[in-house]
Scaffold this motif. Sequence first.
Motif, PDB file in Angstrom:
ATOM      1  N   GLN A 173     -36.843 -22.748 -77.048  1.00 14.73           N
ATOM      2  CA  GLN A 173     -36.147 -23.484 -76.235  1.00 14.73           C
ATOM      3  C   GLN A 173     -34.826 -24.205 -76.734  1.00 14.73           C
ATOM      4  OE1 GLN A 173     -38.049 -26.125 -72.949  1.00 14.73           O
ATOM      5  NE2 GLN A 173     -40.104 -25.410 -74.158  1.00 14.73           N
ATOM      6  N   THR A 174     -35.121 -24.684 -78.021  1.00 18.91           N
ATOM      7  CA  THR A 174     -33.804 -25.214 -78.718  1.00 18.91           C
ATOM      8  C   THR A 174     -33.140 -24.187 -79.228  1.00 18.91           C
ATOM      9  OG1 THR A 174     -34.877 -25.270 -80.736  1.00 18.91           O
ATOM     10  CG2 THR A 174     -35.211 -27.228 -79.516  1.00 18.91           C
TER      11      THR A 174
ATOM     12  N   LEU B  50     -35.563 -35.317 -77.992  1.00 21.12           N
ATOM     13  CA  LEU B  50     -36.017 -33.766 -77.884  1.00 21.12           C
ATOM     14  C   LEU B  50     -35.940 -33.487 -76.427  1.00 21.12           C
ATOM     15  CD1 LEU B  50     -36.498 -31.091 -79.372  1.00 21.12           C
ATOM     16  CD2 LEU B  50     -38.976 -31.762 -79.632  1.00 21.12           C
ATOM     17  N   PRO B  71     -36.481 -29.416 -73.654  1.00 21.36           N
ATOM     18  CA  PRO B  71     -35.695 -29.048 -74.709  1.00 21.36           C
ATOM     19  C   PRO B  71     -34.629 -28.057 -74.391  1.00 21.36           C
ATOM     20  CG  PRO B  71     -38.248 -28.866 -75.259  1.00 21.36           C
ATOM     21  CD  PRO B  71     -37.958 -29.138 -73.828  1.00 21.36           C
ATOM     22  N   ASN B  72     -33.467 -28.161 -74.920  1.00 22.12           N
ATOM     23  CA  ASN B  72     -32.629 -27.227 -74.898  1.00 22.12           C
ATOM     24  C   ASN B  72     -31.507 -27.056 -75.970  1.00 22.12           C
ATOM     25  OD1 ASN B  72     -30.846 -29.447 -74.651  1.00 22.12           O
ATOM     26  ND2 ASN B  72     -30.040 -29.310 -72.678  1.00 22.12           N
ATOM     27  N   GLU B  73     -30.720 -26.148 -76.021  1.00 27.03           N
ATOM     28  CA  GLU B  73     -29.712 -25.810 -77.049  1.00 27.03           C
ATOM     29  C   GLU B  73     -28.999 -26.921 -77.775  1.00 27.03           C
ATOM     30  OE1 GLU B  73     -29.678 -24.093 -74.270  1.00 27.03           O
ATOM     31  OE2 GLU B  73     -27.779 -23.001 -74.134  1.00 27.03           O
ATOM     32  N   ARG B  75     -30.121 -29.561 -78.802  1.00 29.88           N
ATOM     33  CA  ARG B  75     -30.791 -30.358 -79.905  1.00 29.88           C
ATOM     34  C   ARG B  75     -31.540 -29.233 -80.666  1.00 29.88           C
ATOM     35  NH1 ARG B  75     -33.309 -33.392 -75.229  1.00 29.88           N
ATOM     36  NH2 ARG B  75     -32.162 -31.847 -74.256  1.00 29.88           N
ATOM     37  N   GLY B  76     -31.466 -29.382 -81.965  1.00 30.78           N
ATOM     38  CA  GLY B  76     -32.103 -28.425 -82.953  1.00 30.78           C
ATOM     39  C   GLY B  76     -33.231 -29.297 -83.345  1.00 30.78           C
ATOM     40  N   ILE B  77     -34.420 -28.469 -83.660  1.00 24.31           N
ATOM     41  CA  ILE B  77     -35.461 -29.044 -84.214  1.00 24.31           C
ATOM     42  C   ILE B  77     -36.070 -28.404 -85.498  1.00 24.31           C
ATOM     43  CG2 ILE B  77     -36.895 -28.255 -82.553  1.00 24.31           C
ATOM     44  CD1 ILE B  77     -37.900 -31.696 -83.765  1.00 24.31           C
ATOM     45  N   VAL B  78     -36.524 -29.132 -86.497  1.00 20.86           N
ATOM     46  CA  VAL B  78     -37.511 -28.461 -87.415  1.00 20.86           C
ATOM     47  C   VAL B  78     -38.781 -29.383 -87.392  1.00 20.86           C
ATOM     48  CG1 VAL B  78     -37.631 -27.912 -89.879  1.00 20.86           C
ATOM     49  CG2 VAL B  78     -35.387 -27.543 -88.757  1.00 20.86           C
ATOM     50  N   PHE B  79     -39.868 -28.863 -87.433  1.00 19.79           N
ATOM     51  CA  PHE B  79     -41.045 -29.534 -87.410  1.00 19.79           C
ATOM     52  C   PHE B  79     -41.654 -29.388 -88.939  1.00 19.79           C
ATOM     53  CE2 PHE B  79     -41.048 -28.285 -82.872  1.00 19.79           C
ATOM     54  CZ  PHE B  79     -41.228 -29.506 -82.214  1.00 19.79           C
ATOM     55  N   SER B  83     -42.709 -24.000 -87.314  1.00 15.79           N
ATOM     56  CA  SER B  83     -41.111 -23.783 -86.845  1.00 15.79           C
ATOM     57  C   SER B  83     -40.702 -22.311 -86.623  1.00 15.79           C
ATOM     58  CB  SER B  83     -40.230 -24.841 -87.630  1.00 15.79           C
ATOM     59  OG  SER B  83     -40.563 -26.220 -87.478  1.00 15.79           O
ATOM     60  N   VAL B  84     -41.155 -21.534 -87.420  1.00 17.86           N
ATOM     61  CA  VAL B  84     -40.541 -20.239 -87.508  1.00 17.86           C
ATOM     62  C   VAL B  84     -41.527 -19.301 -86.674  1.00 17.86           C
ATOM     63  CG1 VAL B  84     -39.190 -20.740 -89.477  1.00 17.86           C
ATOM     64  CG2 VAL B  84     -41.423 -19.770 -89.738  1.00 17.86           C
ATOM     65  N   ALA B 150     -36.447 -22.339 -91.301  1.00 23.87           N
ATOM     66  CA  ALA B 150     -36.313 -23.043 -90.014  1.00 23.87           C
ATOM     67  C   ALA B 150     -34.912 -23.750 -89.820  1.00 23.87           C
ATOM     68  CB  ALA B 150     -37.532 -24.115 -89.929  1.00 23.87           C
ATOM     69  N   GLN B 153     -32.472 -21.218 -88.862  1.00 27.29           N
ATOM     70  CA  GLN B 153     -32.345 -20.694 -87.581  1.00 27.29           C
ATOM     71  C   GLN B 153     -31.845 -21.734 -86.470  1.00 27.29           C
ATOM     72  OE1 GLN B 153     -36.693 -20.639 -86.668  1.00 27.29           O
ATOM     73  NE2 GLN B 153     -36.542 -18.759 -85.298  1.00 27.29           N
ATOM     74  N   SER B 154     -32.141 -23.066 -86.868  1.00 33.80           N
ATOM     75  CA  SER B 154     -31.673 -24.045 -86.083  1.00 33.80           C
ATOM     76  C   SER B 154     -30.065 -24.158 -86.037  1.00 33.80           C
ATOM     77  CB  SER B 154     -32.476 -25.465 -86.058  1.00 33.80           C
ATOM     78  OG  SER B 154     -33.640 -25.338 -85.803  1.00 33.80           O
ATOM     79  N   LYS B 157     -27.063 -22.010 -84.521  1.00 37.01           N
ATOM     80  CA  LYS B 157     -26.994 -22.460 -83.014  1.00 37.01           C
ATOM     81  C   LYS B 157     -26.198 -23.559 -82.793  1.00 37.01           C
ATOM     82  CE  LYS B 157     -27.865 -21.631 -78.704  1.00 37.01           C
ATOM     83  NZ  LYS B 157     -27.489 -20.356 -77.985  1.00 37.01           N
TER      84      LYS B 157
END
Lengths: 272, 263
Positions: A173-174, B50, B71-73, B75-79, B83-84, B150, B153-154, B157
């Motif tokens: 979604q992000t 988030l 969640p939307n674009e 905000r990016g997130i790395v857990f 995450s991948v 990860a 990838q974030s 965007k």
Amino acid sequence: MKKLINLQPSKPVRVLLGLLPFIILLLLYIGASDARLADNPNDKLLPSLNSFVEAIDRMAFTADKRSGGYLFWQDSYSSLKRLFTGVGISAALALSLGVLMGAIPFFRAKLSPLVTAISLIPPMAILPILFIIFGLGEFSKVVLIVIGIAPFITRDVLQRVQEIPSEQIIKAQTLGANTWQIILRVILPQIMPRLLAAVRLSLGAAWLFLIAAEAIAATDGLGYRIFLVRRYLSMDVILPYVAWITLLAFIIDYLIRLASAKLYPWFHSQEN
Amino acid sequence: MSYLNIQNLWKEYGDQIVLEQINNKVEKGDFVTIVGASGCGKTTFLKMLLGTETPSRGQILLDGQPIASEPNEERGIVFQRYSVFPHMTVLENVMLSRELESSPILGRLFGKQKKQAAEDAKQMIELVGLSHALNKYPHELSGGMQQRLALAQSLIKKPRILLLDEPFGALDPGIRTDMHQLVLKLWKEHQLTIFMITHDIKEGFFLGTRLWVFDKDRFDPQAPNAYGAKITYDLPVGDIDKETYQQIDQSLTPSEPEIAEAS
């Protein structure tokens, strides 16, 4: 000398050990068959290997006098067609329902109890209902397979979808994914190898339902033939047919496993 | 007007108050590291940023607008893990966001567009140092490489806020240092606004421009859930005296009543 628990057989030894039980069984059969035939040359219970060859030749390589067809191949074709149709429909149904329920809470709340309830119905018990509603044709046999295995595969797919870490769904979604894109790009590709595994597991049950349906009402098919010639105690036909069904089951299972390994290498290397 | 405005934020589950009265402002380009004892609500706070949790009271404004409650674009997130996408190669993982954006129905690009997306993705992959592993699947990568992936990838965007939830918690110390360098480099080059949760207070001081400490400043041993955590320290990192450091370090170790209960 190492401990027994640490000794690994070499490859030829392993193959030999795997074949040994089959050879022993075969020898036992030949011995018992010879003994009975020496007693009574007309014995039908344990036919000699010769009469198997004759039966196979009669069924598979000689045209039937009445219909002009080759019964063995006709039976195989009809049975496999029913099996593949039933399993194919089940897999497609299970995939769409399972993914929908797993991915979308609204569907899960509505459908999940229904699927659980249906999966508890013994399929054979409703075979008469299917014959009454759909008649004795192809359709009711396919429906029996679908009712027999689709709920099991659906529940498996649902569970696998729910096992996908929520982190992945959030991450998608992000990256701008909408619901449809998440299903298409994140969930479906990860579910496919698991669907194939579930199909492999349910193939045994599919064969069971197919043969049962054919035994009760059919005009051709492997199950039909076995139950037909039972009336004449034709063990010389039944045993090759059973061996053939076993071989077919093995080949189908092997092919699915091979396809899965080729198509989804990331899944199978993760498993090890 | 600040970039991110947190106004009187509360989070409670039934009787249990997790966070209370969080008020703060964050400017574009800030790198906020968040530390706190486990269970103090720092992850809940990140989830509200988030969009996977909604505040019980108060709101978070991004450029004057309330942030979306899913969640939307933006905000990016790395857990810390997962995450991948395991079924995509490194290149496919980084290309994904472009494919999703340009192809709403199929979620895939073909031909020229795909080539262009791959070119852009390769630049980002080079930036995080994974060029040698373009066609590898995540399970073939080490933990540190997966986190690099990860991040790439974030970042491709271009999120307005980047959230990092203990991203290096599962990594070896040596690799962690490399990752710190990488995050600082990316932060400077892309002028990111970052929130990062960490267990490692040294990491919190080393990275970032601001350090937030989440802690309960009131505690009732009879009703441990009666009061929520607040931001007890908001420090510009860099000029900090030893005494404050020790105070924060102490507040992160489990408090007395819990030890008494356990024994």
